[in-house]
Design a protein around this motif. Structure first.
Motif, PDB file in Angstrom:
ATOM      1  N   ALA A 437     -25.875 -44.237  57.671  1.00  7.57           N
ATOM      2  CA  ALA A 437     -25.705 -45.049  58.883  1.00  7.57           C
ATOM      3  C   ALA A 437     -26.271 -44.330  60.102  1.00  7.57           C
ATOM      4  CB  ALA A 437     -24.225 -45.366  59.089  1.00  7.57           C
ATOM      5  N   ALA A 438     -26.040 -43.028  60.181  1.00 12.54           N
ATOM      6  CA  ALA A 438     -26.556 -42.270  61.315  1.00 12.54           C
ATOM      7  C   ALA A 438     -28.077 -42.246  61.302  1.00 12.54           C
ATOM      8  CB  ALA A 438     -26.005 -40.835  61.276  1.00 12.54           C
ATOM      9  N   THR A 439     -28.660 -42.101  60.111  1.00 13.74           N
ATOM     10  CA  THR A 439     -30.121 -42.085  60.005  1.00 13.74           C
ATOM     11  C   THR A 439     -30.709 -43.427  60.415  1.00 13.74           C
ATOM     12  OG1 THR A 439     -29.995 -40.466  58.207  1.00 13.74           O
ATOM     13  CG2 THR A 439     -32.060 -41.694  58.437  1.00 13.74           C
ATOM     14  N   GLN A 440     -30.093 -44.515  59.939  1.00 16.72           N
ATOM     15  CA  GLN A 440     -30.587 -45.851  60.288  1.00 16.72           C
ATOM     16  C   GLN A 440     -30.465 -46.121  61.781  1.00 16.72           C
ATOM     17  OE1 GLN A 440     -28.326 -48.439  57.747  1.00 16.72           O
ATOM     18  NE2 GLN A 440     -29.436 -47.858  55.880  1.00 16.72           N
ATOM     19  N   ALA A 441     -29.337 -45.690  62.356  1.00 18.36           N
ATOM     20  CA  ALA A 441     -29.155 -45.897  63.796  1.00 18.36           C
ATOM     21  C   ALA A 441     -30.181 -45.112  64.588  1.00 18.36           C
ATOM     22  CB  ALA A 441     -27.736 -45.490  64.200  1.00 18.36           C
ATOM     23  N   LYS A 442     -30.503 -43.941  64.103  1.00 19.00           N
ATOM     24  CA  LYS A 442     -31.491 -43.116  64.795  1.00 19.00           C
ATOM     25  C   LYS A 442     -32.861 -43.761  64.735  1.00 19.00           C
ATOM     26  CE  LYS A 442     -33.286 -38.384  64.917  1.00 19.00           C
ATOM     27  NZ  LYS A 442     -33.226 -37.041  64.281  1.00 19.00           N
ATOM     28  N   ARG A 443     -33.216 -44.291  63.562  1.00 12.55           N
ATOM     29  CA  ARG A 443     -34.511 -44.953  63.432  1.00 12.55           C
ATOM     30  C   ARG A 443     -34.578 -46.210  64.291  1.00 12.55           C
ATOM     31  NH1 ARG A 443     -35.131 -44.616  56.826  1.00 12.55           N
ATOM     32  NH2 ARG A 443     -35.665 -42.372  56.714  1.00 12.55           N
ATOM     33  N   LYS A 444     -33.469 -46.949  64.341  1.00 10.68           N
ATOM     34  CA  LYS A 444     -33.440 -48.190  65.111  1.00 10.68           C
ATOM     35  C   LYS A 444     -33.624 -47.934  66.591  1.00 10.68           C
ATOM     36  CE  LYS A 444     -30.615 -52.323  65.827  1.00 10.68           C
ATOM     37  NZ  LYS A 444     -29.335 -52.997  65.492  1.00 10.68           N
ATOM     38  N   ASN A 445     -33.083 -46.831  67.064  1.00 10.84           N
ATOM     39  CA  ASN A 445     -33.142 -46.528  68.493  1.00 10.84           C
ATOM     40  C   ASN A 445     -34.445 -45.864  68.905  1.00 10.84           C
ATOM     41  OD1 ASN A 445     -30.581 -47.557  68.914  1.00 10.84           O
ATOM     42  ND2 ASN A 445     -29.576 -45.587  68.489  1.00 10.84           N
ATOM     43  N   GLN A 446     -35.268 -45.470  67.932  1.00  7.52           N
ATOM     44  CA  GLN A 446     -36.528 -44.836  68.283  1.00  7.52           C
ATOM     45  C   GLN A 446     -37.546 -45.892  68.695  1.00  7.52           C
ATOM     46  OE1 GLN A 446     -37.658 -42.565  64.847  1.00  7.52           O
ATOM     47  NE2 GLN A 446     -36.539 -40.740  65.514  1.00  7.52           N
TER      48      GLN A 446
END
Length: 483
Positions: A437-446
């Motif tokens: 979830a943290a990885t996906q959130a990071k990618r989404k916010n980039q």
């Protein structure tokens, strides 16, 4: 089962941080004590509270030392029982974290000091450059007996009570040893003052060392003095203790011309250490016993050869007395911060010198007191050896089920292991989901990046249009096209 099978979090090392007076607290390795982790023993590190957050300790954590020069200390562990303020653990420690529902923290702390676990730790340690090290994986592979949780608590309670009593006995024995040491210091001062025992004589006179003894420096070691054709035994600082000699490792040095005649030691010579990292050890001395023929000494030892007014045994006792040791420290002090002695300083040192008949009586009285003190030390050491053996036997007995009775109503060990495995698998799945979830959130916010066209790409085709050209103009065709 293995330690790794009962953890609720993976074993981790801390972080290495430089000291910073305005930084965040990080434990020192010396915080690991026999009775637990002393969380007040820390330095301030060059990192922020946010950076230190993953490494904060909490009650119930078990910390293990990663490395030590002594094999008996590598892998030494201690339990965190209380934390008064946030503090992190350093890279010199490995954190072990278990659930108190599965493993009683006191049980683990006692088990870690047992002979069975110590043997595993020492077998898995690796040595490099004189340092013994144990890895996270080796710690995780340590095999542990794991009885039901209720039985763990009964074992921990029984060990707490018995080891407390044993610790009190050991503390009394060590206090007796300190008492014997203090008594010997009083004997030495009694020799220096002339008041030891029932000796009746005039008080010793204060004399300069150069008036009653000959002082000479030693030989400086360098490349030309590597042992070759004329090698001689060579005493170093390491060979001289306070009042004792250690001749287990005597080096050799090359001498030239007639140097042996100038530097040869004679039985009765006092060898004085000119400097030491500890001020308490500066000027310590021992009498040469003549046990090695044609022996010489290095320049960091100063030879004091007693004259006819001094008995060598008397000089040894007076020199190592607290009274003269204090004078030596004052003589060695320097405004430059380098505390050393020299032949000049020793020649000008003032020492008490009794008349020869009184010296004989004082030496005999000191020898009688020394024999009694040595006998007392021997009994204390025998007691400490016995308590050490008793501690090992107690710990061994505790973890094979011989210390407390088993209760058939306790949760079976097999059920406990199944529960630990299920909870650990659930925790692992939860951690993996959180990471995803943290990885996906990071990618989404980039922010999306535009991909630039290759440098050698052809120019885009000219736009087409149905708009008629002005009168007199002609459309331009590309020079290259596909048929």
């Amino acid at each position: 089962m293995k330690l790794a099978d009962i953890l609720i979090a993976p074993t981790t090392n801390g972080r290495s941080v430089r000291s910073d007076d305005d930084g965040f607290p990080v434990l020192r390795l010396t915080a690991l004590k026999d009775d637990g982790v002393d969380c007040s023993e820390y330095k301030l590190g060059d990192w922020t509270a946010e950076e230190a957050a993953p490494y904060l300790v909490r009650p119930g954590d078990f910390l293990v030392s990663r490395a030590s020069g002594s094999l008996s200390l590598v892998g030494r562990g201690a339990l965190v029982t209380s934390v008064m303020e946030p503090v992190a653990y350093p890279d010199t420690m490995i954190r072990i974290r278990t659930s108190p529902d599965h493993v009683d923290p006191r049980f683990l702390a006692h088990l870690w000091t047992s002979p069975a676990v110590r043997r595993q730790i020492e077998r898995s340690a690796r040595t490099g450059t004189g340092i013994n090290k144990v890895s996270q994986s080796a710690v995780g592979e340590v095999a542990l007996p794991l009885p039901p949780t209720a039985e763990q608590r009964r074992i921990a309670d029984a060990l707490d009570e018995r080891l407390l009593r044993l610790g009190r006995v050991e503390a009394r024995l060590r206090a007796m040893s300190d008492h014997f040491d203090a008594l010997w210091q009083a004997v030495l001062d009694g020799v220096a003052s002339g008041a030891l025992g029932c000796v009746e004589a005039q008080a010793p006179q204060e004399r300069l060392v150069q008036e009653v003894a000959a002082v000479r420096g030693g030989i400086q070691k360098h490349s030309r003095r590597q042992p070759d054709k004329d090698a001689y035994p060579f005493l170093r600082v390491a060979n001289v203790g306070r009042g004792t000699l250690d001749l287990g490792d005597v080096h050799e040095i090359e001498l030239f011309d007639n140097e042996i005649d100038r530097y040869r030691l004679e039985a009765g010579d006092l060898l004085v250490v000119e400097g030491n990292g500890s001020p308490e050890q500066i000027g310590r001395a021992a009498t040469w016993d003549g046990s090695i023929e044609d022996c010489v000494h290095q320049n960091h030892l100063i030879r004091v050869r007693p004259g006819p007014e001094l008995r060598p045994e008397y000089l040894n006792l007076v020199w190592n007395s607290p009274t003269v040791a204090q004078r030596l420290r004052r003589a060695a002090s320097s405004t430059s911060g380098l505390n050393t002695l020299s032949t000049r300083k020793l020649k000008e040192l003032v020492i008490p010198v009794a008349a020869l008949p009184a010296q004989n009586s004082l030496v005999e009285a000191a020898n009688r007191a020394y024999a009694r003190i040595v006998a007392g030390h021997r009994r204390v050491n025998d007691g400490l050896v016995h308590t050490t053996a008793l501690r090992r036997a107690l710990l061994s007995e505790a973890f094979i089920g011989g210390l407390v009775p088993q209760d058939p109503d306790d949760e079976p060990a097999e059920d406990l292991l199944k529960r630990i495995r299920a909870e650990r698998e659930a925790a692992d799945a939860e951690r993996k989901a959180a990471r995803r979830a943290a990885t996906q959130a990071k990618r989404k916010n980039q922010p999306k990046r535009k991909v630039p066209a290759p440098a050698d790409a052809p120019p885009p085709p000219a736009p087409t249009t149905d708009t008629p050209l002005p009168e007199g103009e002609q459309a331009t065709l590309p020079l290259e096209f596909n048929a």
